[in-house]
Design an enzyme around this catalytic site. Structure first.
Site, PDB file in Angstrom:
ATOM      1  N   LYS A  35      -9.583  -2.337   1.576  1.00  0.00           N
ATOM      2  CA  LYS A  35      -9.225  -1.180   2.409  1.00  0.00           C
ATOM      3  C   LYS A  35     -10.011   0.070   2.005  1.00  0.00           C
ATOM      4  O   LYS A  35     -10.452   0.844   2.841  1.00  0.00           O
ATOM      5  CB  LYS A  35      -7.726  -0.910   2.297  1.00  0.00           C
TER       6      LYS A  35
ATOM      7  N   ASP B 219      -9.431  -9.630   9.099  1.00  0.00           N
ATOM      8  CA  ASP B 219      -8.899  -8.285   8.797  1.00  0.00           C
ATOM      9  C   ASP B 219      -9.877  -7.138   9.060  1.00  0.00           C
ATOM     10  O   ASP B 219      -9.453  -6.076   9.475  1.00  0.00           O
ATOM     11  CB  ASP B 219      -8.445  -8.240   7.329  1.00  0.00           C
TER      12      ASP B 219
ATOM     13  N   HIS C  67     -10.559  -2.191  11.573  1.00  0.00           N
ATOM     14  CA  HIS C  67      -9.484  -3.061  11.080  1.00  0.00           C
ATOM     15  C   HIS C  67      -9.281  -4.173  12.111  1.00  0.00           C
ATOM     16  O   HIS C  67      -8.299  -4.192  12.845  1.00  0.00           O
ATOM     17  CB  HIS C  67      -8.222  -2.201  10.929  1.00  0.00           C
TER      18      HIS C  67
ATOM     19  N   ARG D 115       1.845 -12.286  -0.787  1.00  0.00           N
ATOM     20  CA  ARG D 115       0.500 -12.570  -0.269  1.00  0.00           C
ATOM     21  C   ARG D 115      -0.093 -13.840  -0.845  1.00  0.00           C
ATOM     22  O   ARG D 115       0.278 -14.295  -1.930  1.00  0.00           O
ATOM     23  CB  ARG D 115      -0.434 -11.397  -0.648  1.00  0.00           C
TER      24      ARG D 115
ATOM     25  N   SER E 233      -1.229  -3.674  10.315  1.00  0.00           N
ATOM     26  CA  SER E 233      -0.988  -4.609   9.222  1.00  0.00           C
ATOM     27  C   SER E 233       0.238  -5.483   9.501  1.00  0.00           C
ATOM     28  O   SER E 233       1.253  -4.991   9.991  1.00  0.00           O
ATOM     29  CB  SER E 233      -0.756  -3.835   7.924  1.00  0.00           C
TER      30      SER E 233
ATOM     31  N   ARG F  71       0.856  -1.194   0.000  1.00  0.00           N
ATOM     32  CA  ARG F  71       0.000   0.000   0.000  1.00  0.00           C
ATOM     33  C   ARG F  71       0.887   1.237   0.000  1.00  0.00           C
ATOM     34  O   ARG F  71       1.964   1.248   0.587  1.00  0.00           O
ATOM     35  CB  ARG F  71      -0.901   0.017   1.232  1.00  0.00           C
TER      36      ARG F  71
ATOM     37  N   TYR G  38      -1.096  -3.580  -7.045  1.00  0.00           N
ATOM     38  CA  TYR G  38      -0.949  -4.285  -5.755  1.00  0.00           C
ATOM     39  C   TYR G  38      -2.304  -4.356  -5.034  1.00  0.00           C
ATOM     40  O   TYR G  38      -3.017  -3.343  -4.921  1.00  0.00           O
ATOM     41  CB  TYR G  38       0.093  -3.570  -4.861  1.00  0.00           C
TER      42      TYR G  38
ATOM     43  N   CYS H 279       0.786  -7.784  11.687  1.00  0.00           N
ATOM     44  CA  CYS H 279       1.148  -7.999  13.100  1.00  0.00           C
ATOM     45  C   CYS H 279       0.457  -9.235  13.655  1.00  0.00           C
ATOM     46  O   CYS H 279       0.270  -9.361  14.868  1.00  0.00           O
ATOM     47  CB  CYS H 279       0.779  -6.787  13.947  1.00  0.00           C
TER      48      CYS H 279
HETATM   49  C1  OXD Z   1      -3.097  -4.596   5.301  1.00  0.00           C
HETATM   50  C2  OXD Z   1      -3.764  -5.785   4.728  1.00  0.00           C
HETATM   51  O1  OXD Z   1      -2.188  -4.030   4.672  1.00  0.00           O
HETATM   52  O2  OXD Z   1      -4.649  -6.343   5.389  1.00  0.00           O
HETATM   53  O3  OXD Z   1      -3.504  -4.191   6.406  1.00  0.00           O
HETATM   54  O4  OXD Z   1      -3.444  -6.171   3.592  1.00  0.00           O
HETATM   55 MN    MN Z   2      -5.186  -5.287   7.180  1.00  0.00          MN
END
Ligand code: OXD
Ligand code: MN
Length: 592
Positions: free
Chosen positions: A206, A277, A226, A376, A248, A69, A197, A250
Site C-alpha cells: 500500500k 489488488d 487499487h 490473511r 478493501s 491498517r 500488521y 469487497c
Molecule cells: C487492503 C488490502 O487493505 O489489500 O486493501 O490488504
Molecule cells: Mn487492497
C-alpha cells in the site's frame, strides 16, 4: 551486496539512527529464506504447519492491538499541506522526521536490521520501480519474499541509480499510541513504526505501490490504482483484460480468480488472474491503456474463502503460504477460519493464541470468532492455478474495461456503463461502500471511497481526480468505464445477485458493450443493460428480479447527491470543475 553509494549511505544513516546489532542483506535465495523461517520458528514468531497437508506453510499471530491498517495514523508529509489535501492526514516533513526519528532512535538495539532490495513489477521492466525496505522483522522479510521480487537481481538491475524508494520499518514496542505509517513522497521515503500488521509494514504494497506510486504516476504520466486485473478467454481463443477497483475486502481476490459458471465453461470461457489488488497503468504505443500487477503474491482475506467462493485462492494457499491471525487446529497442525467449511476444529487455538471453543461461536458476535475477520494468507502468485500466462509479461496487458464497485445494499444497480471517460472518472469519484474489517474502525458504515483509493492516494484527492481527467486526454483508445454492485439486497437483507462465478455474466455484457454488440438503456446515471442482454441461463433468478437489480431508484440517488456535494466540499476547491459540472448534470437528469 551493492556498491550503489546512494543506497549505502542511506543504510548507514538509518543504522546510525536505529542501532541494530547487525545488518543482514536479503539475497532472495531459498537457503537464506529457510534459515530465517527456522529462526522465526525457534523464537515463536512463526509456527511451522503440517508439512504433509500444508507444505512450506506457517502461522503467525500479530499483537492483538495490531490487526488492520490504521488510517488515522497514516500520514502524507509534503512541504505544502495542500499537496496532501484534506482527505489525507498531513504532517510537515521536518516535524514528522523529528517525531518518528525519536521513536526509531535505538529501536533496533539488540536486533537485526534486514535489508530487502525489491522490485515492484518485473525486474528490469520499464514498468517497474525499485525499493529497499529496512526492517527488524523476519515476518516482514518472509512476506516481502512472497509479495515482491527480492534479491541480487534487483540490486543488479538498480545499478548506481539514485532512484529508489527508501522504506524504514521497526516494530519497536508495538505501542498503538505511537504507531505511525508515514510517507514522504517528495523524498521517495516511507517510515513505519510500532506495527507488525501487513498493510502497515509490507512497505512495497500500500505504501509504495499505491501511495508513493500514485504521486510518481501523476508526475510521470501514468496511474497507480487499487485494482485487480483479470483476463477472460473467449471460446474463439481471444483473451480480453479488465481492471476492477473495489474497496478493501469487497471481493477483488474472488473476482480476479473467478471460475465461470458451468454453462460458460462448457462453451469454452476461461478466466485468468493477472493481479488481485494493485494495477500500474500506462499508455501503450498502440494508444491503449496497459496494466501490470506490481506484486508477486496475494495478501488475501482468509475468512469466507472456501471451495465454493474461491477454489483457486484456496488452492493457492495449499503450499508456501504464511497465514496470519487464523485458527490453529492442534489436532493436525493445520489452520481454519470462519467460512472455510462447516467443520471447525475441536482442539484449537484462536487468533489471539487462546484455546478456542467452536461451540461458543455465534455469527453475530465477532468476539467469538476463532480467526480475526481481517486474518490473511500471504501466498505466491505462481501457486495460483488460474495465473495468467501474461503475469510476467514486462509490457503488461491491454485493458478493455475499467470497473468500479462497492458494497451498496440499495442505491447502485447491478451494473451500468458511464457515458465516456470523463463521466467514468466522475462515476469513480462518487464511489461509496459499506466499510469492512480491513481497516480499523466501525464496520458497515457507508463512506465515500473514490476509485477505492481513499486510503491510498498519496496526494490531494482533487488533484488525483484531475489526473484521471488528464489521463483521459492522453489515451487515444481508452477503456470503457463501468460500475457494478454485487451486494444489492432485498427487503429482508438477502443478497439478490448470486455473485462469485456468476459475476462473469456481467463482465461478458461489458465486453459486448466494448464491441458494440448490444444496446442499452440510457438512464440518468449511465447506460443500463436491457435485461435480456444479461445471460441468466441456469440461475434461480426471474426476469422481474433482474429488472429490480437493474433499476435506478431516482429518489435514493437524489438523496445521495447531497452527500456527494458534502464529500466534494470536504476535498475542497481542487475538485475539477468538470466533475462539479458532472454532478450538476446528474442531479438535473435525475430531477427530470
Ligand atoms: C487492503 C488490502 O487493505 O489489500 O486493501 O490488504
Ligand atoms: Mn487492497
Amino acid at each position: 551486496m551493492t556498491t550503489n553509494k546512494h543506497v549505502l549511505s542511506w543504510i548507514e544513516e538509518m543504522a546510525a539512527l536505529t542501532c541494530p546489532d547487525k545488518i543482514v542483506w536479503i539475497d532472495g535465495s531459498e537457503e537464506q529464506a529457510e534459515a530465517l523461517r527456522r529462526e522465526a520458528c525457534s523464537t515463536g514468531e512463526m509456527i511451522k504447519l503440517n508439512e504433509e497437508k500444508l507444505p512450506g506453510c506457517y502461522l503467525h499471530r500479530t499483537a492483538v492491538n495490531d490487526v488492520a491498517r490504521v488510517e488515522d495514523r497514516t500520514f502524507i508529509c509534503t512541504t505544502r499541506k495542500e499537496d496532501a489535501g484534506n482527505i489525507n492526514n498531513w504532517m510537515a516533513p521536518a516535524e514528522a522526521y523529528e517525531k518518528l526519528g525519536k521513536l526509531f532512535k535505538g529501536a533496533m538495539k539488540g536486533r537485526t536490521m534486514y535489508v530487502i532490495p525489491y522490485s515492484m513489477g518485473i525486474v528490469g521492466s520499464s514498468f517497474s520501480k525499485i525499493g529497499y525496505e529496512l526492517t527488524d522483522s523476519i515476518y516482514v522479510v518472509l512476506n516481502m519474499l512472497i509479495m515482491t521480487r527480492v534479491g541480487t537481481d534487483v540490486i543488479k538491475a538498480h545499478g548506481d541509480s539514485p532512484d529508489f524508494v527508501k522504506g524504514l520499518h521497526a516494530k519497536a514496542d508495538l505501542d498503538e499510541k505511537n504507531r505511525y505509517i508515514v510517507h514522504f513522497p517528495e523524498d521517495n521515503t516511507i517510515w513505519s513504526v510500532n506495527s507488525g500488521y501487513g498493510g502497515n509494514v509490507l512497505l512495497g504494497k500500500k505504501c509504495f505501490a499505491l501511495r508513493i506510486a500514485s504521486w510518481l504516476g501523476r508526475k510521470e504520466g501514468w496511474m497507480a490504482e487499487h485494482m485487480l486485473i483479470l483476463g477472460i478467454e473467449k471460446p474463439d481463443g481471444e483473451t480480453r483484460y479488465i481492471c476492477a477497483a473495489f474497496p478493501s475486502a469487497c471481493g477483488k481476490t474472488n473476482l480476479a480468480m473467478l471460475i465461470p459458471p458451468a454453462f460458460l465453461r462448457e462453451k469454452g470461457y476461461k478466466v485468468y488472474t493477472v493481479g488481485d489488488d494493485i494495477a500500474w497503468l500506462r499508455v501503450g504505443e498502440d494508444g491503449r491503456l496497459w496494466a501490470q500487477n506490481p506484486e508477486n503474491g496475494f495478501f488475501g482475506v482468509a475468512p469466507g474463502t472456501n471451495e465454493q467462493s474461491n477454489p483457486n485462492a484456496l488452492a493457492t494457499t495449499k503450499k508456501d503460504t504464511i497465514f496470519t491471525n487464523v485458527v490453529h487446529n492442534l489436532d493436525d497442525n493445520t489452520v481454519w477460519w470462519e467460512g472455510l467449511d462447516k467443520n471447525p476444529p475441536k482442539n484449537a487455538v484462536d487468533w489471539k493464541g487462546n484455546p478456542w471453543d467452536c461451540t461458543k461461536y455465534n455469527k453475530a458476535d465477532k468476539s467469538t470468532c476463532g480467526a480475526h475477520p481481517n486474518s490473511r494468507f500471504t501466498a505466491k502468485a505462481i501457486n495460483c492455478p488460474c495465473l495468467s500466462k501474461e503475469f510476467n509479461n514486462p509490457n503488461g496487458v491491454p485493458i478493455d474495461a475499467i470497473v468500479f464497485g462497492g458494497r451498496r445494499a440499495k442505491t447502485a444497480p447491478l451494473v451500468y456503463q458511464s457515458f465516456d471517460w470523463e463521466h467514468g472518472s466522475f462515476v469513480g469519484s462518487i464511489m461509496a461502500s459499506e466499510t469492512t474489517a480491513a481497516a480499523a474502525g466501525a464496520v458497515g458504515v457507508v463512506r465515500r471511497d473514490p476509485m477505492a483509493m481513499r486510503p491510498f492516494v498519496g496526494y490531494n484527492m482533487g488533484d488525483y481526480f484531475a489526473h484521471w481527467l488528464e489521463m483521459g486526454g492522453k489515451i487515444p483508445h481508452p477503456p470503457k468505464i463501468f460500475h457494478v454492485n454485487w451486494f444489492r439486497t432485498d427487503d429482508d437483507g438477502n443478497f439478490i445477485w448470486p455473485g462469485f462465478g456468476d459475476n462473469l455474466r456481467v463482465l461478458l455484457w461489458m465486453l459486448d458493450r466494448c464491441d458494440g454488440k448490444v444496446g442499452a438503456e440510457k438512464t440518468a446515471i449511465g447506460y443500463v443493460p436491457n435485461p435480456e442482454d444479461i445471460d441468466i441461463t441456469g440461475l434461480d433468478l426471474d426476469k422481474k428480479t433482474l429488472e429490480e437489480l437493474l433499476s435506478v431508484d431516482k429518489d435514493s440517488w437524489l438523496a445521495d447527491i447531497q452527500n456527494i456535494r458534502e464529500f466534494y466540499a470536504l476535498i475542497g476547491d481542487t475538485v475539477p470543475a468538470a466533475l462539479q459540472e458532472q454532478l450538476n448534470a446528474l442531479e438535473e437528469r435525475l430531477s427530470k
